[in-house]
Design an enzyme around this catalytic site. Structure first.
Site, PDB file in Angstrom:
ATOM      1  N   LYS A 189      -5.460  -9.905  -6.561  1.00  0.00           N
ATOM      2  CA  LYS A 189      -6.518 -10.140  -5.966  1.00  0.00           C
ATOM      3  C   LYS A 189      -7.842  -9.282  -6.486  1.00  0.00           C
ATOM      4  O   LYS A 189      -7.460  -7.969  -6.626  1.00  0.00           O
ATOM      5  CB  LYS A 189      -6.409 -10.175  -4.394  1.00  0.00           C
ATOM      6  CG  LYS A 189      -6.589  -8.743  -3.648  1.00  0.00           C
ATOM      7  CD  LYS A 189      -6.491  -9.163  -2.222  1.00  0.00           C
ATOM      8  CE  LYS A 189      -6.181  -7.489  -1.758  1.00  0.00           C
ATOM      9  NZ  LYS A 189      -6.018  -7.399  -0.322  1.00  0.00           N
ATOM     10  N   LYS A 247     -11.113  -3.696  -3.673  1.00  0.00           N
ATOM     11  CA  LYS A 247     -11.922  -2.451  -3.811  1.00  0.00           C
ATOM     12  C   LYS A 247     -11.454  -1.176  -4.679  1.00  0.00           C
ATOM     13  O   LYS A 247     -12.240  -0.248  -5.022  1.00  0.00           O
ATOM     14  CB  LYS A 247     -12.320  -2.004  -2.302  1.00  0.00           C
ATOM     15  CG  LYS A 247     -13.315  -2.638  -1.400  1.00  0.00           C
ATOM     16  CD  LYS A 247     -13.412  -2.178  -0.104  1.00  0.00           C
ATOM     17  CE  LYS A 247     -13.535  -3.174   1.157  1.00  0.00           C
ATOM     18  NZ  LYS A 247     -12.527  -2.931   2.100  1.00  0.00           N
ATOM     19  N   LYS A 259       0.960  -1.172   0.131  1.00  0.00           N
ATOM     20  CA  LYS A 259       0.100  -0.099   0.113  1.00  0.00           C
ATOM     21  C   LYS A 259       0.880   1.257   0.120  1.00  0.00           C
ATOM     22  O   LYS A 259       0.406   2.230  -0.497  1.00  0.00           O
ATOM     23  CB  LYS A 259      -0.991   0.058   1.168  1.00  0.00           C
ATOM     24  CG  LYS A 259      -2.038  -1.052   1.103  1.00  0.00           C
ATOM     25  CD  LYS A 259      -3.322  -0.466   2.201  1.00  0.00           C
ATOM     26  CE  LYS A 259      -4.445  -1.319   1.800  1.00  0.00           C
ATOM     27  NZ  LYS A 259      -5.583  -1.182   3.081  1.00  0.00           N
TER      28      LYS A 259
END
Ligand code: TYM
Length: 338
Positions: free
Chosen positions: A201, A204, A117
């Protein structure tokens, strides 16, 4: 497990950082629904985790209602399980600070999700993003939760929560004060991949709408996305070993298996040798059958803000009754004057 003597208790959370998708449903929410009848359950909307990366305040509020509505639409019953908003129960943040003083920098340095991230420029990541797994440990431990249903991507965070619990117990000489929470990950659907790239994956934050099936998608959108899903040119294999090195095929078979309750081997017994031209419409029908009713209920509930607020506030009060007790015990243990 250790010699922890408290009751079995389930805690899990979802971030209100975007639309709920098939991965969230299969990896987490569906498991929650299955546990509420038999366990003492706490299902949280983790808004304090969401702000570890900037969230537009207006959207954050919308997305918070969206997660609660998704929980309820999927079948969570707020009379049975406690449905709560993280920021409405201050005990999470209080315990997180104390656990920040227990967790080690070296442990956090190993967290792969932070690395993913934060990207290359980790100097610019928030302190909150770095400490994120400790807040997660606090979420779980403040209820002394013993079981945590999550998708595969949360495995490392759960290991850290266990490490934090163990170190706290040892350091303060309070063996078994905190349980070592067990992750519940297994089963098909623990790792649903993007429809555009079988090695990434489903997420969102994927910039491609086509990569993700949202719980709010209608039947047409679901069918279109599955039709366009990336595949390879080979027909489906007749056994599971034949899915190796075919990530897109493995993902679609995995989704079919998870939603139908059949093993991948069984699914391949039916579809082995068939091309995707035959498999994709069958998969689309199955996904629509399972998700469309949830989507319809989600849209209905999302419009009823007053009800969703009531669910969250009632949940916060029930949660605080348990969480405040743990924080009071912890304050005593660490030597705060209480
Ligand atoms: P979050 O919001 O990213 O995801 C919510 C849940 O959905 C699962 N999940 C998936 N499962 C299968 N395939 C996927 N593609 C997929 N994407 C997401 C996640 O594993 C998760 O179970 N850190 C957590 C939230 C959290 C939490 C907690 C969880 C905060 N405190 C305490 C458990 C216990 C997160 O970011 O989930």
């Amino acid at each position: 497990m250790t010699g922890f003597k408290g009751p079995n208790r389930v805690f899990s959370g979802v971030q209100p950082s975007g639309g709920m998708h098939l991965g969230n449903y299969l990896g987490a929410i569906r498991k929650f629904v299955g546990m509420q009848a038999t366990h003492d359950c706490y299902f949280c909307v983790v808004d304090m985790h969401a702000i570890t990366v900037f969230q537009d305040p207006k959207k954050l509020r919308e997305q918070t209602y969206h997660v609660v509505a998704s929980y309820l639409a999927a079948g969570i019953d707020p009379e049975k399980a406690v449905v709560l908003l993280q920021s409405a129960v201050p005990a999470h943040a209080e315990l997180a600070w104390i656990l920040n003083c227990v967790a080690r920098l070296g442990w956090l340095d190993r967290m792969t999700q932070f690395k993913d991230k934060a990207g290359k420029d980790k100097e610019r990541a928030s302190v909150g993003l770095y400490a994120y797994p400790v807040l997660m440990a606090a979420d779980i431990l403040v209820y002394k939760a013993t079981h945590v249903p999550v998708g595969e991507d949360q495995k490392q965070h759960l290991e850290l929560a266990r490490d934090v619990a163990g170190k706290f117990n040892r350091e303060f000489g309070v063996a078994d004060f905190f349980p070592l929470p067990e992750p519940l990950i297994k089963g098909p659907g623990a790792r649903v991949m993007s429809l555009r790239d079988g090695t990434a994956k489903m997420s969102k934050s994927d910039p491609s709408e086509q990569a993700t099936i949202y719980l709010s998608d209608d039947a047409d959108a679901i069918a279109r996305k599955i039709k366009k899903a990336k595949t390879d040119p080979e027909p489906l294999p007749s056994d599971v070993a034949g899915l190796e090195h075919r990530p897109e095929a493995a993902n679609l078979v995995g989704v079919y298996s998870a939603l139908s309750g059949r093993t991948a081997a069984d699914v391949l017994k039916e579809f082995g040798g068939e091309g995707f031209g035959k498999f994709k419409p069958a998969l689309a029908d199955l996904v629509v059958e399972k998700l469309a009713p949830i989507g319809a209920e989600l849209r209905r509930l999302e419009a009823d803000r007053a009800y969703l607020r009531r669910v969250l506030m009632d949940g916060a009060a029930r949660a605080a009754a348990v969480a405040d007790k743990t924080v009071a015990e912890v304050k005593e243990i660490v030597g705060f004057v209480v």
